[in-house]
Design an enzyme around this catalytic site. Sequence first.
Site, PDB file in Angstrom:
ATOM      1  N   GLY A 175       0.823  -1.192   0.000  1.00  0.00           N
ATOM      2  CA  GLY A 175       0.000   0.000   0.000  1.00  0.00           C
ATOM      3  C   GLY A 175       0.862   1.250   0.000  1.00  0.00           C
ATOM      4  N   CYS A 176       0.229   2.401  -0.268  1.00  0.00           N
ATOM      5  CA  CYS A 176       0.987   3.649  -0.383  1.00  0.00           C
ATOM      6  C   CYS A 176       1.524   4.118   0.966  1.00  0.00           C
ATOM      7  CB  CYS A 176       0.131   4.720  -1.050  1.00  0.00           C
ATOM      8  SG  CYS A 176      -1.506   4.949  -0.321  1.00  0.00           S
ATOM      9  N   TYR A 177       0.663   4.194   1.969  1.00  0.00           N
ATOM     10  CA  TYR A 177       1.149   4.566   3.292  1.00  0.00           C
ATOM     11  C   TYR A 177       2.209   3.579   3.799  1.00  0.00           C
ATOM     12  CZ  TYR A 177      -2.511   8.126   4.239  1.00  0.00           C
ATOM     13  OH  TYR A 177      -3.313   9.237   4.233  1.00  0.00           O
TER      14      TYR A 177
END
Length: 370
Positions: A175-177
Amino acid sequence: MPILTVIRPVITLILARRRVGAGSMVTMVRIGIVGGTGYTGVELLRLLAAHPDAEVVSITSRAESGRRVDDLYPNLRGHYDLAFTDPAESDLSGCDIVFFATPHNVAMQSVPGLLAAGVRVIDLSADYRIRDHQVWSQWYGEPHTSPELLAEAVYGLPEFRRSEIADARLVACPGCYPTAVQLGFAPLLASKRVDPGSLIASAASGISGAGRQARINNLLAEASDSFNAYGVNGHRHLPEIEQGQGDVAGGAVAVTFVPHLLPAIRGIHATLYARLSGAAPDLQSLYEEWYAGEPFVDVLPAGSHPETRAVRGVNRCQLAVCVPQDRDTVVVMATIDNLVKGASGQAIQNMNIMLGLPESRGLEQVALLP
């Protein structure tokens, strides 16, 4: 286990590498994209259009079936002569790599069949990121339909899993985070310089991180000129972050994760805090040595402050580290483009590794500034 099941991934890898390198044979890697109408899907298309070894041969969408790709996304005019197809009617078995740019609970329905057909898969959704299917179900509110593949799926953070990614049939793109947070904390945890039980990650994402969907909170009048936290009591990226950081630390970690909505289209800025477990070492040298040679992690000079605009449109994470007032708290700042290093660019980075291509192939863009 049948011998064909064992050797099929090896044969697929050999054939894909031949396609890339043999002049008289097929010269392009055949790519399929499931879910091509969202932001990560169109970002895959944008980046793959400049990839010298990749050819997108199929892209699916139920809602847009029959519509030309460049009709929905005019920026792709002249780059693709493709129309979206219904996934139920699309045969992806002839692809070398299939990307899933879909919401959760979509990839897990189709991935087992693709793997059985010898197709390698890169999943940009959360379906295979968490190894424990019960933990996955707890955070996503439904049973996992192919839990037998969770142990095989390789977590696609190349800086930590490069050798495993190279041989993988199934890669779970982070995921991005979690990408920004893990890259920021990793040198501290691996070197045992901080208390792993008191990590804090305060991160803000551009609104494209919420996906391309009609929601009131995503409207210009709602998101502009405002800044707010969300998911403080529990965000789905938290177990992914703690799982990955625990692997680096060699034991359990505890992260207080507070995401925010940034009034911008792209970008993540993560400010990370950790309590030093001893005297402050030369953390600048630690980070520079840890990421030396990494093509997509840029440790900035001491005293720098990374900006989201400096990574807009590129597959790069910029990091800075400091110990304010020489006290016992270290602060790490990490910036990425949530759609590139946080999603589609990282997926292509994984593809390059899987196919034995140079890791930066097709990912040499310069950031857009201003």
